[in-house]
Motif scaffolding. Sequence first.
Motif, PDB file in Angstrom:
ATOM      1  N   ASN A 190       0.626  -1.181  -0.047  1.00 21.80           N
ATOM      2  CA  ASN A 190       0.127   0.066  -0.159  1.00 21.80           C
ATOM      3  C   ASN A 190       0.721   1.368  -0.258  1.00 21.80           C
ATOM      4  O   ASN A 190       2.078   0.843   0.832  1.00 21.80           O
ATOM      5  N   GLY A 191       0.543   2.023  -1.442  1.00 13.95           N
ATOM      6  CA  GLY A 191       1.274   3.028  -1.211  1.00 13.95           C
ATOM      7  C   GLY A 191       0.781   4.641  -0.599  1.00 13.95           C
ATOM      8  O   GLY A 191       1.127   5.723  -0.746  1.00 13.95           O
ATOM      9  N   GLY A 192      -0.131   4.258  -0.506  1.00 12.72           N
ATOM     10  CA  GLY A 192      -1.011   5.932   0.323  1.00 12.72           C
ATOM     11  C   GLY A 192      -2.473   5.972   0.158  1.00 12.72           C
ATOM     12  O   GLY A 192      -2.518   5.122  -0.353  1.00 12.72           O
ATOM     13  N   GLY A 193      -2.414   7.321   0.508  1.00 18.68           N
ATOM     14  CA  GLY A 193      -3.951   7.889  -0.458  1.00 18.68           C
ATOM     15  C   GLY A 193      -5.028   8.872   0.495  1.00 18.68           C
ATOM     16  O   GLY A 193      -4.097   9.858   1.007  1.00 18.68           O
ATOM     17  N   SER A 194      -6.166   8.462   0.686  1.00 22.01           N
ATOM     18  CA  SER A 194      -6.611   9.328   1.194  1.00 22.01           C
ATOM     19  C   SER A 194      -6.829   9.757   2.760  1.00 22.01           C
ATOM     20  O   SER A 194      -7.279   8.129   3.155  1.00 22.01           O
ATOM     21  N   SER A 195      -6.939  10.592   3.555  1.00 22.14           N
ATOM     22  CA  SER A 195      -7.035  10.101   4.506  1.00 22.14           C
ATOM     23  C   SER A 195      -8.407  10.175   5.579  1.00 22.14           C
ATOM     24  O   SER A 195      -8.816   9.621   6.452  1.00 22.14           O
ATOM     25  N   GLU A 196      -9.293  10.064   4.650  1.00 18.67           N
ATOM     26  CA  GLU A 196     -10.680  10.282   4.484  1.00 18.67           C
ATOM     27  C   GLU A 196     -10.771   9.057   4.498  1.00 18.67           C
ATOM     28  O   GLU A 196     -11.774   8.417   5.252  1.00 18.67           O
ATOM     29  N   MET A 197     -10.765   7.928   4.033  1.00 16.80           N
ATOM     30  CA  MET A 197     -10.346   6.547   3.988  1.00 16.80           C
ATOM     31  C   MET A 197     -10.048   5.909   5.339  1.00 16.80           C
ATOM     32  O   MET A 197     -10.419   5.224   5.953  1.00 16.80           O
ATOM     33  N   ILE A 198      -8.766   6.473   5.230  1.00 15.67           N
ATOM     34  CA  ILE A 198      -8.575   6.523   6.642  1.00 15.67           C
ATOM     35  C   ILE A 198      -9.552   5.933   7.993  1.00 15.67           C
ATOM     36  O   ILE A 198      -9.600   5.109   9.334  1.00 15.67           O
TER      37      ILE A 198
END
Length: 445
Positions: A190-198
């Motif tokens: 996993n390379g990252g993305g959205s804090s909202e999904m976190i």
Amino acid sequence: MNKKNILIIIYFLLMIPLKSMAQSAVNQTTNPDPVTKIEQQQVIDSISLLLNKSYIFPEVAKKMGDYILSNFKNGSYTTITNPTLFSEKLTADLQSISKDKHIQVRFNPAFIKELRESNKNPSHEELPVSLLEKWKINNYGFKEVKILDGNIGYLDLRSFGDTSFGGETAVAAMNFLSNANALIIDLRKNGGGSSEMIQLIISYLFDSEPVHLNNFYYRPTDSNTQTWTLPYVSGKRMPNVDVYVLTSKRTFSAAEEFSYDLKNLHRATIIGEVTGGGANPGGDEIATDRFTIFVPFGRAINPITKTNWEGTGVQPDIEVPADDALFTAQIKALEKLAAKESKNSNKKYSWLLTSLKAKQYPLVLKTKESENYIGKFGPRIIIYENGNLYYQPDAIRKFKMLPLEKDIFDLEDNMIRVEFKKVNNKISGITVVNVNGTTESFNKD
């Protein structure tokens, strides 16, 4: 910052750890024109301006700009005419000063053109079609969801997609896992993305009382934000389920935030390798018609540690090679579940624990050894086919036998074992053992 810009930021956050992004640029433009000295000057001037304007640490921004300009004047880039190689060299030089792995220069003309086209109508929140299609093809990061032996939930999450598009998928995945006795979340790729999904996923791991997850400072607006778990989620929460998060050196950015938040909240056991070490969120800026640069303009500030994982990565609770992380997590989960089994229960988890350890380091029998177990044992028959032993309880069913140790076998996908009895070192019969403790014995015909 409008929604479109936020989503573009997420897109490039997802791409940061993948070197293939730079390489894919070659495919976007067939036989791209070589980069000239004039274009190099333009790219460097633009990058320096963008860094000085927005990079989270102003003094470092100036050092980076001065460094690549000095290299240009000294002729360090003179022989580099391939635009992709030029972008990679600039990236390496900028990171050598900042140590910030989020900073990336890319040769990206096709995407720049598509992005500019989508920006022509500012009244619409349209995004590049290629971006939306890529998210959909990757199922918004949700690669695999399944239940492992022992009712252990497993989620292979490759990125944290934006909730505006991937929210329904996230809800479906978390509800599928909601009855698990333990949960493994695999972030090794996993390379990252959205804090909202976190925020959305972690909310399922706590009760409805809000929990403070993280803080961010953003230099362009000189502002601070906070993220908390959500007071409402669609479906069942899992506040008391043991959680294990798998990491690797490739785990980066938002995937690190997810791990770091849960680690410091003591809500999960982190298993695997130290992560990549990127805690500065940002967005991709157009430098010229052919080049972009990802500029980190924010900084994570954890409410518990008052710092972040930038440059250091997230230290796992149990450090093992990434390839061994899943097995280790399964063992830990089964050990904890087995410890809770009552004396009067059927010891299901202890049984599975023994089987799992045997599968990790399987006993390999030679053909002659296997053939010694062949025979008829009352109504039960044991045969040898294609290098494997099989147990036949009747004329219809056939189960592959997996050796746990000499003379003791598991039946694949069954909570049953076959133990061979010997007299004078010769097989005389079998005992069929069920996980509930019942046994059946049969003499060899």
